[in-house]
Design an enzyme around this catalytic site. Structure first.
Site, PDB file in Angstrom:
ATOM      1  N   ARG A 108       4.742  14.244  -4.837  1.00 15.11           N
ATOM      2  CA  ARG A 108       5.108  13.715  -3.645  1.00 15.11           C
ATOM      3  C   ARG A 108       5.660  14.724  -2.716  1.00 15.11           C
ATOM      4  NH1 ARG A 108       6.660   8.460  -1.508  1.00 15.11           N
ATOM      5  NH2 ARG A 108       8.304   8.546   0.254  1.00 15.11           N
ATOM      6  N   HIS A 135      -1.232   8.461   1.294  1.00 14.92           N
ATOM      7  CA  HIS A 135      -0.528   7.700   0.417  1.00 14.92           C
ATOM      8  C   HIS A 135      -1.186   6.739  -0.309  1.00 14.92           C
ATOM      9  CE1 HIS A 135       3.077   6.437  -1.200  1.00 14.92           C
ATOM     10  NE2 HIS A 135       3.781   5.850  -0.210  1.00 14.92           N
ATOM     11  N   GLN A 138       0.352   3.537  -2.397  1.00 13.75           N
ATOM     12  CA  GLN A 138       0.983   2.474  -1.518  1.00 13.75           C
ATOM     13  C   GLN A 138      -0.209   1.623  -1.130  1.00 13.75           C
ATOM     14  OE1 GLN A 138       4.244   1.505  -0.435  1.00 13.75           O
ATOM     15  NE2 GLN A 138       3.222  -0.263   0.215  1.00 13.75           N
ATOM     16  N   ASP A 230       4.661   0.467  10.389  1.00 10.19           N
ATOM     17  CA  ASP A 230       5.254   1.559   9.459  1.00 10.19           C
ATOM     18  C   ASP A 230       6.219   2.151  10.426  1.00 10.19           C
ATOM     19  OD1 ASP A 230       6.117   3.561   7.572  1.00 10.19           O
ATOM     20  OD2 ASP A 230       4.560   4.742   7.705  1.00 10.19           O
ATOM     21  N   CYS A 271       5.545  -0.964   4.528  1.00  3.06           N
ATOM     22  CA  CYS A 271       5.509  -0.107   3.160  1.00  3.06           C
ATOM     23  C   CYS A 271       6.981   0.173   3.121  1.00  3.06           C
ATOM     24  CB  CYS A 271       4.532   1.078   3.290  1.00  3.06           C
ATOM     25  SG  CYS A 271       4.978   2.240   4.928  1.00  3.06           S
ATOM     26  N   ARG A 299       4.028  -1.909  -6.206  1.00  4.30           N
ATOM     27  CA  ARG A 299       3.907  -0.420  -6.328  1.00  4.30           C
ATOM     28  C   ARG A 299       3.895  -0.197  -7.688  1.00  4.30           C
ATOM     29  NH1 ARG A 299       5.617   3.169  -2.631  1.00  4.30           N
ATOM     30  NH2 ARG A 299       4.338   4.670  -4.135  1.00  4.30           N
TER      31      ARG A 299
END
Length: 311
Positions: A108, A135, A138, A230, A271, A299
């Site tokens: 990450r 991502h 996600q 987001d 998210c 997740r």
């Protein structure tokens, strides 16, 4: 059709076909049910997993750690001050060292190039826990959540509203177009995805029988099954906050926007983390909090499926 993902890295969902994504979602659903029954697995027994974090995280770090432990593996957290990735040691050399010691690597951070080099040189599966471009873990959680709510993915109308050129907008467009979901992105023109990615996703959509629509008009939320948003400033863009708020205020997910769907069963997703009052009002966030926190929990289940499925 048999699916074998052993040894495959998850760098972006571009590299996975519809059948492979469905396999991961089904596996995640099965692992989720088993966990709720108190049945732990051994899919990662005796395996060591490196968790590289250049960017801080709540859901990604916790999801990988718990998922790995649930399946009998050992997660090792490596923060930005714990290893020399790309500084005193090249990414290539770090990858070759970690590949000798670990059975899988999560990354990450900022650079998509870094996660791709880790996959190329380590010799073990590498999973993108977030970069500036994509991502994918996600998106798998989002798809599982939508499938749980609607019982299907194909043919649903998915609308993303807000910052249209960040890693989430990019990845959701890929995921929806792969799975046969009609995808509409609503954002100011200066925050649209790059043309190359739009063209790629239109090709995916043609294959899956869905439609890609890019617009700056909030009226395009009409008939949306899902509205997704987001944060307006991604990590590392904090200096642009005032500019983004001014630009994106008309694209806030609020009660007025929801009335434009002309539907009563639309759901809203996020998210996390959320800046309530910016991209989504607190009222709408709380109204759909059950969906949003189901999404957060998923997740773990989808990440578990990715690790088990590829190791």
């Amino acid at each position: 059709m048999a699916v074998n993902l052993k040894g495959k890295s998850l760098l972006t969902l571009k590299d996975f076909n519809k059948v492979e994504i469905e396999y991961l979602l089904n596996l995640a659903g099965d692992l989720k049910q088993k966990k709720r029954m108190g049945i732990m697995g051994e899919g990662l027994k005796g395996k060591n997993i490196a968790l590289i974090f250049e960017k801080p995280s709540t859901r990604t770090r916790c999801a990988f750690t718990v998922a790995c432990t649930d399946e009998g593996g050992h997660p090792e957290y490596l923060g930005k001050n714990d290893i020399q990735l790309g500084y005193k040691e090249s990414v290539e050399d770090t990858a070759r060292v970690l590949g000798r010691l670990f059975n899988g690597i999560e990354f990450r951070g900022f650079s998509q190039e870094h996660v791709e080099k880790l996959a190329k040189y380590s010799g073990v599966p590498v999973w993108n826990g977030l970069t500036d471009d994509y991502h994918p873990t996600q998106i798998l959680a989002d798809l599982l959540t939508i499938k749980e709510k609607f019982g299907k993915l194909e043919g649903l109308n998915f609308v993303y509203v807000g910052d249209g050129r960040n890693n989430m907008a990019n990845s959701l467009m890929i995921g929806c177009s792969k799975m046969g979901m009609n995808f509409t992105l609503i954002a100011p023109k200066q925050l649209w995805p790059v043309d190359q990615l739009i063209d790629e996703c239109k090709a995916f959509a043609k294959e899956s029988g869905s439609i890609i629509n890019i617009s700056d008009d909030t009226e395009e939320v009409a008939q949306a099954d899902i509205i997704y948003t987001d944060v307006w400033c991604s990590m590392g863009e904090e200096t642009k906050a005032a500019e983004r708020i001014k630009l994106l205020k008309p694209y806030q997910v609020n009660k007025e926007l929801l009335t434009k769907t002309n539907k009563n069963d639309t759901i809203c997703m996020h998210c996390l983390p959320a800046v309530k009052g910016n991209e989504i009002t607190e009222e709408i966030f709380e109204q759909y909090s059950q969906v949003i926190f189901d999404e957060a929990e998923n997740r773990m289940h989808t990440i578990k499926a990715v690790m088990v499925g590829t190791i």
